[in-house]
Design an enzyme around this catalytic site. Structure first.
Site, PDB file in Angstrom:
ATOM      1  N   ASP A 107       0.839  -1.200   0.000  1.00 36.49           N
ATOM      2  CA  ASP A 107       0.000   0.000   0.000  1.00 36.49           C
ATOM      3  C   ASP A 107       0.875   1.250   0.000  1.00 36.49           C
ATOM      4  O   ASP A 107       1.549   1.543   0.981  1.00 36.49           O
ATOM      5  CB  ASP A 107      -0.892   0.010   1.252  1.00 36.49           C
ATOM      6  CG  ASP A 107      -1.821   1.213   1.281  1.00 36.49           C
ATOM      7  OD1 ASP A 107      -2.922   1.121   0.710  1.00 36.49           O
ATOM      8  OD2 ASP A 107      -1.441   2.255   1.862  1.00 36.49           O
ATOM      9  N   TYR A 147       3.155   9.834  -0.478  1.00 39.51           N
ATOM     10  CA  TYR A 147       4.209   9.221   0.341  1.00 39.51           C
ATOM     11  C   TYR A 147       5.599   9.453  -0.282  1.00 39.51           C
ATOM     12  O   TYR A 147       6.617   9.276   0.389  1.00 39.51           O
ATOM     13  CB  TYR A 147       3.999   7.709   0.534  1.00 39.51           C
ATOM     14  CG  TYR A 147       2.700   7.299   1.200  1.00 39.51           C
ATOM     15  CD1 TYR A 147       1.851   8.237   1.791  1.00 39.51           C
ATOM     16  CD2 TYR A 147       2.307   5.974   1.253  1.00 39.51           C
ATOM     17  CE1 TYR A 147       0.661   7.867   2.383  1.00 39.51           C
ATOM     18  CE2 TYR A 147       1.118   5.589   1.852  1.00 39.51           C
ATOM     19  CZ  TYR A 147       0.290   6.539   2.404  1.00 39.51           C
ATOM     20  OH  TYR A 147      -0.888   6.158   2.983  1.00 39.51           O
ATOM     21  N   LYS A 153      -2.593   5.776  -4.435  1.00 43.43           N
ATOM     22  CA  LYS A 153      -3.723   6.683  -4.168  1.00 43.43           C
ATOM     23  C   LYS A 153      -3.523   8.021  -4.860  1.00 43.43           C
ATOM     24  O   LYS A 153      -2.398   8.523  -4.954  1.00 43.43           O
ATOM     25  CB  LYS A 153      -3.868   6.909  -2.652  1.00 43.43           C
ATOM     26  CG  LYS A 153      -3.801   5.640  -1.827  1.00 43.43           C
ATOM     27  CD  LYS A 153      -4.078   5.859  -0.357  1.00 43.43           C
ATOM     28  CE  LYS A 153      -3.710   4.629   0.459  1.00 43.43           C
ATOM     29  NZ  LYS A 153      -2.289   4.528   0.829  1.00 43.43           N
ATOM     30  N   HIS A 163      -7.590   9.427  -2.239  1.00 42.47           N
ATOM     31  CA  HIS A 163      -6.951   9.404  -0.909  1.00 42.47           C
ATOM     32  C   HIS A 163      -7.836  10.003   0.196  1.00 42.47           C
ATOM     33  O   HIS A 163      -7.904   9.471   1.302  1.00 42.47           O
ATOM     34  CB  HIS A 163      -5.605  10.138  -0.983  1.00 42.47           C
ATOM     35  CG  HIS A 163      -4.609   9.683   0.035  1.00 42.47           C
ATOM     36  ND1 HIS A 163      -3.269   9.589  -0.231  1.00 42.47           N
ATOM     37  CD2 HIS A 163      -4.756   9.294   1.326  1.00 42.47           C
ATOM     38  CE1 HIS A 163      -2.625   9.169   0.856  1.00 42.47           C
ATOM     39  NE2 HIS A 163      -3.514   8.985   1.819  1.00 42.47           N
ATOM     40  N   LYS A 171       2.586  -1.215   9.061  1.00 47.17           N
ATOM     41  CA  LYS A 171       3.878  -0.727   8.570  1.00 47.17           C
ATOM     42  C   LYS A 171       4.965  -0.973   9.615  1.00 47.17           C
ATOM     43  O   LYS A 171       4.743  -0.791  10.812  1.00 47.17           O
ATOM     44  CB  LYS A 171       3.776   0.772   8.297  1.00 47.17           C
ATOM     45  CG  LYS A 171       5.098   1.437   7.998  1.00 47.17           C
ATOM     46  CD  LYS A 171       5.239   2.723   8.784  1.00 47.17           C
ATOM     47  CE  LYS A 171       6.653   3.222   8.788  1.00 47.17           C
ATOM     48  NZ  LYS A 171       6.804   4.375   9.678  1.00 47.17           N
ATOM     49  N   SER A 172       6.139  -1.364   9.159  1.00 49.04           N
ATOM     50  CA  SER A 172       7.336  -1.343   9.989  1.00 49.04           C
ATOM     51  C   SER A 172       8.524  -1.258   9.055  1.00 49.04           C
ATOM     52  O   SER A 172       8.462  -1.766   7.936  1.00 49.04           O
ATOM     53  CB  SER A 172       7.444  -2.613  10.848  1.00 49.04           C
ATOM     54  OG  SER A 172       8.701  -2.611  11.500  1.00 49.04           O
ATOM     55  N   VAL A 173       9.605  -0.616   9.504  1.00 47.58           N
ATOM     56  CA  VAL A 173      10.833  -0.605   8.693  1.00 47.58           C
ATOM     57  C   VAL A 173      11.910  -1.480   9.340  1.00 47.58           C
ATOM     58  O   VAL A 173      13.067  -1.441   8.951  1.00 47.58           O
ATOM     59  CB  VAL A 173      11.360   0.837   8.468  1.00 47.58           C
ATOM     60  CG1 VAL A 173      10.412   1.613   7.563  1.00 47.58           C
ATOM     61  CG2 VAL A 173      11.586   1.565   9.783  1.00 47.58           C
ATOM     62  N   ARG A 226      10.348  -7.075  12.714  1.00 50.56           N
ATOM     63  CA  ARG A 226       8.931  -6.755  12.937  1.00 50.56           C
ATOM     64  C   ARG A 226       8.109  -6.993  11.669  1.00 50.56           C
ATOM     65  O   ARG A 226       6.934  -7.346  11.751  1.00 50.56           O
ATOM     66  CB  ARG A 226       8.786  -5.300  13.380  1.00 50.56           C
ATOM     67  CG  ARG A 226       9.196  -5.086  14.823  1.00 50.56           C
ATOM     68  CD  ARG A 226       9.092  -3.614  15.159  1.00 50.56           C
ATOM     69  NE  ARG A 226       9.257  -3.367  16.583  1.00 50.56           N
ATOM     70  CZ  ARG A 226       9.274  -2.150  17.101  1.00 50.56           C
ATOM     71  NH1 ARG A 226       9.152  -1.078  16.329  1.00 50.56           N
ATOM     72  NH2 ARG A 226       9.423  -1.992  18.406  1.00 50.56           N
ATOM     73  N   ASN A 260       4.979  -9.290  11.916  1.00 46.69           N
ATOM     74  CA  ASN A 260       3.633  -8.848  11.521  1.00 46.69           C
ATOM     75  C   ASN A 260       3.013  -9.824  10.516  1.00 46.69           C
ATOM     76  O   ASN A 260       1.819 -10.119  10.587  1.00 46.69           O
ATOM     77  CB  ASN A 260       3.682  -7.423  10.960  1.00 46.69           C
ATOM     78  CG  ASN A 260       4.042  -6.400  12.022  1.00 46.69           C
ATOM     79  OD1 ASN A 260       4.032  -6.713  13.217  1.00 46.69           O
ATOM     80  ND2 ASN A 260       4.363  -5.183  11.622  1.00 46.69           N
TER      81      ASN A 260
HETATM   82  P1  NAD Z   1       0.646   1.438  11.962  1.00 46.98           P
HETATM   83  O1  NAD Z   1      -0.556   1.413  12.819  1.00 46.98           O
HETATM   84  O2  NAD Z   1       0.861   0.358  10.966  1.00 46.98           O
HETATM   85  O3  NAD Z   1       1.892   1.528  12.947  1.00 46.98           O
HETATM   86  C1  NAD Z   1       3.211   1.558  12.465  1.00 46.98           C
HETATM   87  C2  NAD Z   1       4.174   1.726  13.635  1.00 46.98           C
HETATM   88  O4  NAD Z   1       3.925   0.723  14.611  1.00 46.98           O
HETATM   89  C3  NAD Z   1       5.620   1.512  13.214  1.00 46.98           C
HETATM   90  O5  NAD Z   1       6.176   2.701  12.723  1.00 46.98           O
HETATM   91  C4  NAD Z   1       6.264   1.052  14.504  1.00 46.98           C
HETATM   92  O6  NAD Z   1       6.557   2.151  15.322  1.00 46.98           O
HETATM   93  C5  NAD Z   1       5.157   0.262  15.153  1.00 46.98           C
HETATM   94  N1  NAD Z   1       5.230  -1.185  14.877  1.00 46.98           N
HETATM   95  C6  NAD Z   1       4.995  -1.827  13.699  1.00 46.98           C
HETATM   96  N2  NAD Z   1       5.121  -3.150  13.851  1.00 46.98           N
HETATM   97  C7  NAD Z   1       5.447  -3.361  15.151  1.00 46.98           C
HETATM   98  C8  NAD Z   1       5.708  -4.520  15.906  1.00 46.98           C
HETATM   99  N3  NAD Z   1       5.641  -5.737  15.368  1.00 46.98           N
HETATM  100  N4  NAD Z   1       5.998  -4.362  17.222  1.00 46.98           N
HETATM  101  C9  NAD Z   1       6.042  -3.135  17.779  1.00 46.98           C
HETATM  102  N5  NAD Z   1       5.805  -1.992  17.113  1.00 46.98           N
HETATM  103  C10 NAD Z   1       5.511  -2.111  15.809  1.00 46.98           C
HETATM  104  O7  NAD Z   1       0.708   2.888  11.306  1.00 46.98           O
HETATM  105  P2  NAD Z   1       0.667   3.584   9.891  1.00 46.98           P
HETATM  106  O8  NAD Z   1       1.952   3.487   9.193  1.00 46.98           O
HETATM  107  O9  NAD Z   1       0.091   4.916  10.159  1.00 46.98           O
HETATM  108  O10 NAD Z   1      -0.437   2.774   9.059  1.00 46.98           O
HETATM  109  C11 NAD Z   1      -0.132   1.666   8.243  1.00 46.98           C
HETATM  110  C12 NAD Z   1      -0.309   1.988   6.780  1.00 46.98           C
HETATM  111  O11 NAD Z   1      -1.623   2.495   6.523  1.00 46.98           O
HETATM  112  C13 NAD Z   1       0.587   3.135   6.272  1.00 46.98           C
HETATM  113  O12 NAD Z   1       1.922   2.749   6.117  1.00 46.98           O
HETATM  114  C14 NAD Z   1      -0.116   3.506   5.005  1.00 46.98           C
HETATM  115  O13 NAD Z   1       0.178   2.556   3.980  1.00 46.98           O
HETATM  116  C15 NAD Z   1      -1.576   3.387   5.434  1.00 46.98           C
HETATM  117  N6  NAD Z   1      -2.141   4.709   5.851  1.00 46.98           N
HETATM  118  C16 NAD Z   1      -3.087   5.276   5.051  1.00 46.98           C
HETATM  119  C17 NAD Z   1      -3.642   6.485   5.389  1.00 46.98           C
HETATM  120  C18 NAD Z   1      -4.692   7.073   4.519  1.00 46.98           C
HETATM  121  O14 NAD Z   1      -5.013   8.267   4.669  1.00 46.98           O
HETATM  122  N7  NAD Z   1      -5.258   6.337   3.587  1.00 46.98           N
HETATM  123  C19 NAD Z   1      -3.243   7.160   6.550  1.00 46.98           C
HETATM  124  C20 NAD Z   1      -2.275   6.561   7.359  1.00 46.98           C
HETATM  125  C21 NAD Z   1      -1.750   5.331   6.999  1.00 46.98           C
END
Ligand code: NAD
Length: 281
Positions: free
Chosen positions: A46, A51, A76, A109, A232-234, A238, A242
């Site tokens: 996604d 982004y 998007k 979006h 998401k995670s980098v 993790r 996930n």
């Molecule tokens: P998320 O809820 O996926 O949280 C990501 C964060 O959680 C990471 O940066 C890390 O700090 C933590 N994390 C991830 N895996 C973990 C693990 N296994 N253990 C502990 N901590 C962990 O947040 P996000 O990135 O806001 O949302 C996910 C995806 O949703 C985005 O990357 C994007 O693709 C999408 N998104 C879309 C919109 C939209 O407007 N359509 C808005 C926000 C996000």
């Protein structure tokens, strides 16, 4: 290797229920982490124009050795590109960056209620689908009223609505609406952006019970209630963790407990902007 289950859209296409999101990932980092996500088993990515990492995602796809048929890519349309002609142009620019011939899913979006161009924008997505440039079309950050207007004015029902959704803000009402229209619900910030939610006592107790991590419990909850979910995670460990949430099955008591964490009534559940009243440049 484990693979994600798929859900079926109202247009007959399918989407892997568990995907990988890349918001706030730099373009060069995106190439690396998307490749790691593929290695972990993710096939659904996604991204979005805003982004700034469609090119990095495209490079990861090109070097993956995976065929387009094995992958599911979403991008998007950004708010400033809303409108019929500008959407057609922005789409081709995204495809150029991604290096793809056909896209799996294109989303508007944000609703942008004051800008009020979303019906014309939707007509452009319908046109792109007719031309075979995109397989499925949907929306993100749309209210029930916004979705209903698209249906009333075009007769075309979105395949999916991607919205903020996590145990503190579980969108029960919007999920019910989407379901009644045959629209899948996709959860963004599914882990609550990794903050308070993953330390919550209810979540950690369920994690202990299953020998799982808090993030896995939250992802398993999304999967169990029928959401498409894109954590998401980098961090490579993790990313794998996930994906392995697919192996965790929560029971009815666990699900009930997680459902009980919702803060919508208190008005404190939402992290991001409210699409009903938010317009961005
Ligand atoms: P998320 O809820 O996926 O949280 C990501 C964060 O959680 C990471 O940066 C890390 O700090 C933590 N994390 C991830 N895996 C973990 C693990 N296994 N253990 C502990 N901590 C962990 O947040 P996000 O990135 O806001 O949302 C996910 C995806 O949703 C985005 O990357 C994007 O693709 C999408 N998104 C879309 C919109 C939209 O407007 N359509 C808005 C926000 C996000």
């Amino acid at each position: 290797m484990t693979s994600s289950p798929t859900l079926t859209f109202n247009d007959g296409n399918t989407i892997p229920q568990l995907g990988y999101g890349v918001w706030q990932v730099e373009d060069d980092v995106a190439e690396k982490v998307v490749f790691q996500a593929f290695q972990a088993g993710f096939r659904h990515i996604d991204t979005a124009k805003i982004y700034g990492n469609e090119s990095g995602v495209g490079r990861a796809i090109a070097s993956s050795g995976l065929s387009p048929e094995e992958l599911f890519i979403t991008t998007k349309l950004w708010n400033s590109d809303q409108g019929f002609e500008s959407t057609l142009t922005a789409f081709e620019e995204s495809m150029e960056r991604l290096g793809l011939e056909t896209l799996d899913l294109y989303l508007i979006h944000w609703l942008q209620p004051k800008q009020d161009k979303y019906v014309d924008t939707w007509k452009a997505l319908v046109e792109l689908q007719k031309r075979g440039r995109v397989k499925s079309i949907g929306v993100s950050n749309f209210t029930a009223e916004g979705v209903q207007r698209l249906i009333d004015e075009t007769g075309v029902v979105p395949a999916i609505n991607q919205v903020e959704l996590h145990p503190f803000f579980n969108q029960a009402e919007l999920r019910e609406f989407n379901k009644s229209k045959g629209i899948l619900t996709q959860a963004w910030s599914p882990l609550g952006q990794g903050g308070e939610l993953l330390g919550d006592g209810t979540i950690t107790a369920i994690a202990d019970k299953h020998g799982a991590t808090p993030a896995q419990v939250v992802i398993a909850w999304h999967l169990a209630i029928g959401n498409v979910v894109i954590p998401k995670s980098v961090t490579e460990s993790r990313i794998r963790e996930n994906f392995e949430a697919l192996n965790i099955t929560l029971d009815a008591t666990d699900l009930e407990a997680v459902n009980g964490l919702d803060r919508t009534a208190a008005g404190t559940g939402r992290i991001g902007p409210d699409p009903a009243v938010s317009d961005f440049a």
